[in-house]
Design a protein around this motif. Structure first.
Motif, short mmCIF file in Angstrom:
data_model
loop_
_atom_site.label_atom_id
_atom_site.label_comp_id
_atom_site.label_asym_id
_atom_site.label_seq_id
_atom_site.Cartn_x
_atom_site.Cartn_y
_atom_site.Cartn_z
N PHE A 1 -12.13 4.15 12.86
CA PHE A 1 -11.08 3.90 11.87
C PHE A 1 -12.27 2.81 11.46
O PHE A 1 -12.60 2.26 10.17
N PRO B 1 -2.11 8.98 8.69
CA PRO B 1 -1.58 10.18 9.54
C PRO B 1 -1.02 10.77 8.45
O PRO B 1 -0.90 12.31 8.95
N PHE C 1 -7.05 -2.11 3.45
CA PHE C 1 -7.44 -0.94 4.69
C PHE C 1 -6.10 -1.05 5.44
O PHE C 1 -6.16 -0.01 6.43
N ILE C 2 -5.65 -2.36 5.67
CA ILE C 2 -4.49 -2.31 6.14
C ILE C 2 -3.69 -0.74 6.30
O ILE C 2 -3.03 0.00 6.95
N TYR D 1 -4.94 2.28 6.66
CA TYR D 1 -5.18 3.16 8.64
C TYR D 1 -3.21 2.79 8.73
O TYR D 1 -3.60 4.34 9.01
N GLN D 2 -2.42 2.40 8.24
CA GLN D 2 -1.30 2.91 8.29
C GLN D 2 -0.83 3.90 8.16
O GLN D 2 0.14 5.11 8.06
N SER E 1 -9.63 9.30 13.71
CA SER E 1 -8.87 7.81 13.10
C SER E 1 -7.34 8.02 13.17
O SER E 1 -6.20 7.20 13.63
#
Lengths: 355, 199
Positions: B20, B61, B53-54, B57-58, B12
């Motif tokens: 993801f 990293p 979740f957004i 996701y962001q 992901s």
């Protein structure tokens, strides 16, 4: 220990979070105090009830909606591109070189004002008494003796600094002079290769299926059954047993199922055994041309992306960046469309009406 | 971290959308449950679980694996909900079969270990009542109870997430449990004497 003190310790006591001495004191008190003992049991039961609350499945469509939102996000890996202008300015203002340059700029302004006063014949501050750093602004020939920070602020020296030690400030002051192959982190074009890389991975990871013979198969079946309810259940079981899914009923007696292409004939055979076949209407729609056209469009977009990428490397510009971002979106959308089309050819929709 | 999670997280991080999505599939129930328990209704829970979740996701990293992946995502979920609660500064209302704000009619499932119908009904009533009691607590109490009893976080983890001392966690949790117990007792007493807390 008083009851009031014990009450306050019951919660950590239940979690085993008390020190040995306290734990023992609570245990002894509870053993001989019915009120505190009851309180402890009620608290334990209450916690148990909370722990027993079940997991709740998110609503249907939750994940699909989420992934759509994620697809609409700007590329997360292009950190500086994604920042808004405020963030960028704040970032610059926080950097150490900015502070140094800002201090030097203020000093330069101060000297400028002072020299104006001198021109009008009123010498407030004799040159020889000026602080070292300030003098350097007006005397480039002495620059090598001055702190490099002040020297770099001079407009006449912008772009000509060759001191390795001055590199930290150089990138900031000399942004126009930097080579294309070493993009300035403050410029948007630094993020372009990263975005393209992410898209590239998705593009390369997708291999279109052969278009030849590609078809979407569906069927409509009308059956005469004795027991509609029982037959509906059987239809659901047939779908599941063959790796398919139950799509739900549109009205009483009508049901939709989706089954893998390779199970289609077998499923139809099993369904027809549920009752008398009143009608059976299979359809096969050839989508090979549609798929081929979509494939050609994908190739065109890929070629355009390559050209744009090359152009952007030699002539970075925000307009080209924008075009590339749009193109990347179009590429991903095209892949999505093709995947959907391929999925439709892998599965068959069967509509069954029971009466 | 389980190997499967580890691989999915790594993929992901490199922008693998499918990886993801798989992570979402693995954790959506827990994340959604936390959001639902905190917010008290499905519409908010769906919106905020998606927001969480957004954010995940962001922030992926930057995830280094110092904590377990599950702890990390539950932490983000709690923070997203707490931010929303702070914004609103009002008590959410409970609705178990509401429609989503976007107009979609979602269907909701409650997972259980398939008890008999009577027990199921009884259990379901109790669960609704517990959720109502949770909803009627203040945000701080509700949050700490969910972190401890549903997320099963250690005191230290709660202290870290809430940015407070261990002592505060202990005392706040104690008061929250007490408050919940009183609410539940009030709800149960009028129903039937046999439905007292202690089972």
């Amino acid at each position: 220990m008083r009851c009031q003190d014990v009450m306050e310790l019951l919660s950590p006591y239940l979690d085993g979070a008390l020190a040995t001495e306290e734990r023992e004191a609570v245990r002894l008190h509870v053993a001989r105090c019915p009120k505190c003992s009851a309180e402890l049991e009620e608290l334990r039961a209450c916690i148990g009830m909370l722990k027993e609350l079940p997991l709740i499945a998110p609503p249907t469509g939750f994940r699909v909606g989420l992934m759509e939102k994620i697809d609409q996000l700007p590329s997360q890996q292009g950190s500086s591109k994604d920042k808004n202008i405020f963030d960028r300015v704040t970032g610059i203002a926080r950097s150490s070189w900015y502070r140094v340059v800002a201090v030097a700029a203020v000093m330069a302004m101060a000297v400028g004002i002072t020299s104006l006063w001198e021109k009008e014949g009123v010498q407030f501050l004799p040159l020889e008494q000026k602080p070292k750093g300030v003098v350097a602004v007006h005397e480039p020939q002495k620059a090598s003796k001055e702190p490099p920070v002040v020297k770099e602020q001079q407009p006449s020296q912008v772009g000509q600094s060759s001191e390795p030690g001055a590199s930290g400030s150089k990138s900031a002051v000399n942004s126009k002079g930097s080579g294309v192959k070493q993009p300035d982190p403050q410029q948007g074009n630094a993020t372009v290769p990263v975005i393209t890389e992410a898209v590239k991975k998705q593009v390369e990871g997708y291999v279109p299926k052969p278009s030849t013979g590609m078809a979407v198969v569906s069927a409509s079946l009308r059956l005469d059954v004795v027991d509609i309810e029982a037959a509906l259940k059987s239809v659901g079981s047939i779908a599941l047993d063959n790796g398919g899914t139950y799509l739900g009923s549109q009205d009483s007696g009508s049901i939709g199922i989706k089954v893998p292409r390779q199970s289609f004939e077998r499923v139809i055979g099993a369904l027809q055994k549920l009752g008398g076949v009143l009608s059976y209407l299979p359809t096969e729609k050839d989508v090979s041309v549609q798929h081929q056209t979509a494939k050609a469009e994908l190739e065109r977009l890929k070629a355009e992306q390559g050209e744009l990428q090359t152009k952007l490397t030699s002539e970075p510009s925000q307009e080209l960046e924008r075009q590339l971002a749009d193109l990347n979106q179009a590429l991903l959308k095209q892949i999505d469309t093709m995947k959907q089309l391929e999925d439709r050819t892998n599965h068959c929709l069967i509509n069954i009406t029971l009466q | 971290m389980p190997l499967e999670d580890q691989l999915l997280v790594e993929r992901s991080k490199k922008g693998d959308r499918e990886a993801f999505e798989h992570l979402v599939q693995l954790y959506e129930q827990k994340v959604y449950t936390i959001a639902y328990r905190l917010m008290g209704n499905h519409a908010d829970a769906a919106d905020l679980a998606q927001d969480a979740f957004i954010k995940i996701y962001q922030a992926l990293p930057n995830f280094r694996g110092d904590s377990s992946f599950s702890t990390w995502i539950y932490h983000i979920t709690v923070n997203v909900c707490r931010d929303e609660l702070r914004k609103r500064q009002r008590r959410p209302t409970v609705s178990l079969d509401d429609n989503n704000s976007d107009g979609n009619n979602y269907t909701y499932e409650i997972r259980s270990t398939a008890p008999g119908p009577e027990e199921m009904l009884d259990r379901s009533e109790t669960q609704v009542m517990i959720q109502q009691c949770l909803d009627s607590l203040n945000d701080d109490y509700r949050t700490i109870l969910i972190m401890r009893e549903i997320q099963e976080l250690a005191y230290e983890e709660i202290a870290e997430i809430l940015g407070c001392s261990l002592g505060t966690v202990k005392s706040r949790l104690s008061r929250a449990r007490q408050a919940l117990k009183e609410k539940i007792s009030k709800q149960m007493e009028p129903l039937s004497p046999c439905k007292r807390l202690a089972k």
